[in-house]
Design a protein around this motif. Structure first.
Motif, PDB file in Angstrom:
ATOM      1  N   THR A 245       0.832  -1.198   0.000  1.00  0.00           N
ATOM      2  CA  THR A 245       0.000   0.000   0.000  1.00  0.00           C
ATOM      3  C   THR A 245       0.868   1.248   0.000  1.00  0.00           C
ATOM      4  O   THR A 245       1.889   1.296   0.680  1.00  0.00           O
ATOM      5  N   CYS A 246       0.464   2.257  -0.740  1.00  0.00           N
ATOM      6  CA  CYS A 246       1.195   3.523  -0.802  1.00  0.00           C
ATOM      7  C   CYS A 246       0.533   4.566   0.089  1.00  0.00           C
ATOM      8  O   CYS A 246      -0.636   4.430   0.466  1.00  0.00           O
ATOM      9  N   PHE A 247       1.282   5.622   0.434  1.00  0.00           N
ATOM     10  CA  PHE A 247       0.726   6.716   1.213  1.00  0.00           C
ATOM     11  C   PHE A 247      -0.378   7.400   0.410  1.00  0.00           C
ATOM     12  O   PHE A 247      -0.301   7.534  -0.811  1.00  0.00           O
ATOM     13  N   LYS A 248      -1.396   7.853   1.135  1.00  0.00           N
ATOM     14  CA  LYS A 248      -2.572   8.433   0.507  1.00  0.00           C
ATOM     15  C   LYS A 248      -2.738   9.902   0.898  1.00  0.00           C
ATOM     16  O   LYS A 248      -2.090  10.390   1.816  1.00  0.00           O
ATOM     17  N   GLY A 249      -3.656  10.576   0.173  1.00  0.00           N
ATOM     18  CA  GLY A 249      -4.008  11.947   0.510  1.00  0.00           C
ATOM     19  C   GLY A 249      -3.343  12.978  -0.384  1.00  0.00           C
ATOM     20  O   GLY A 249      -2.454  12.673  -1.179  1.00  0.00           O
ATOM     21  N   LYS A 250      -3.775  14.220  -0.245  1.00  0.00           N
ATOM     22  CA  LYS A 250      -3.302  15.326  -1.077  1.00  0.00           C
ATOM     23  C   LYS A 250      -1.798  15.521  -0.980  1.00  0.00           C
ATOM     24  O   LYS A 250      -1.112  15.723  -1.983  1.00  0.00           O
ATOM     25  N   GLU A 256       4.213  12.558  -5.299  1.00  0.00           N
ATOM     26  CA  GLU A 256       3.892  11.165  -5.612  1.00  0.00           C
ATOM     27  C   GLU A 256       5.120  10.291  -5.821  1.00  0.00           C
ATOM     28  O   GLU A 256       5.194   9.167  -5.325  1.00  0.00           O
ATOM     29  N   LYS A 257       6.104  10.785  -6.543  1.00  0.00           N
ATOM     30  CA  LYS A 257       7.265   9.955  -6.849  1.00  0.00           C
ATOM     31  C   LYS A 257       8.155   9.748  -5.630  1.00  0.00           C
ATOM     32  O   LYS A 257       8.965   8.828  -5.597  1.00  0.00           O
TER      33      LYS A 257
END
Length: 283
Positions: A245-250, A256-257
């Motif tokens: 799972t990747c970090f979420k949110g604005k 993102e990278k």
């Protein structure tokens, strides 16, 4: 200033001010000069991977003893917690009976931390009314190392209140701006990313926070001396998600990278137009 983004962005220190926060701290300087600087005002450490026991800087092992009236030994040190939605607890309860019952049910978890008052004996805070304040009012905060909003998701958190606070600037503590060309990333920016992820995914996160202090060379004349400056040079935040799972949110999307399954950043304890003397207490 009314707008939070403007407020934190305008307090962001210049690169020169950031360099002043570590130029006389050889070990920290060597670490940061081989790290990647981001225009948000922070550094990516260790290729943005969390430290293992072999490659973590020695200042991650420092323990700063706090003077307490209770006589109990308390220390500021590297804090490590494991976070998950499974551990989430409710906000502080106001009913004493309900609170007592909840203490028995969750006595090992980090609750009752929706504090209305912060402890006075935070390391580095000037409490001597005879001594004049070193800095202008409201420049520094008694900042959480682990925010109470995050502690709610912690499996356990047994640190005393005073061990969870250090004196950091408004910018280091609160900055959270990633809009167009206005970029400013303090502790709150990364805490928000952690919280957004926990709220969306039922995942587990290893979370570490280290306040980076320097041994006070003005007071230490011996190699084994362990007297430290009063103000940290900055804060290291490390986080790693279990699984894919990747970090979420604005905030994660804005970088993102850089923020996928783990990160390791250093946030300098600095601020625009503030000349900080780290071995002096602040008001």
């Amino acid at each position: 200033m009314g707008n939070r983004d403007t407020y934190t962005y305008e307090l962001k220190p210049s690169e020169d001010a950031i360099q002043k926060s570590y130029n006389d701290y050889l070990e920290l300087k060597e670490l940061l000069e081989k790290s990647k600087y981001h225009s948000g005002g922070f550094y990516f450490l260790n290729n943005n991977k969390i430290f293992n026991e072999e490659n973590k800087p020695k200042f991650c092992n420092y323990q700063i003893k706090l003077e307490t009236s209770s006589g109990i030994n308390c220390f500021i040190r590297r804090i490590e917690v494991r976070l998950s939605k499974d551990y989430k607890i409710e906000e502080t309860l106001t009913n004493d009976i309900s609170k007592s019952q909840s203490q028995n049910e969750d006595k090992n978890r980090g609750k009752y931390l929706n504090w209305s008052k912060k402890p006075k004996n935070v390391y580095g805070r000037q409490t001597d009314t005879v001594t004049k304040a070193c800095y202008q009012k409201d420049t520094f905060n008694r900042g959480h190392l682990i925010a109470d909003s995050i502690i709610k998701y912690s499996e356990s958190f047994n640190y005393s209140k005073c061990e969870n606070f250090v004196m950091i600037t408004n910018w280091c503590n609160r900055a959270n701006t990633m809009d167009s060309n206005k970029i400013a990333c303090g502790m709150y920016y990364f805490e928000k990313m952690i919280l957004d992820t926990l709220k969306i995914d039922n995942t587990a996160i290893l979370y570490r926070v280290t306040s980076v202090f320097k041994i006070n060379e003005n007071e230490c004349r011996q190699s084994n001396c362990k007297k430290f400056e009063y103000l940290p040079r900055g804060i290291i935040i490390e986080a790693k998600i279990k699984g894919d799972t990747c970090f979420k949110g604005k905030n994660a999307r804005a970088l993102e990278k850089s923020f996928t399954t783990e990160f390791n950043v250093f946030i300098p304890n600095a601020q625009n137009n503030v000349d900080i003397i780290y071995d002096k207490k602040c008001n």
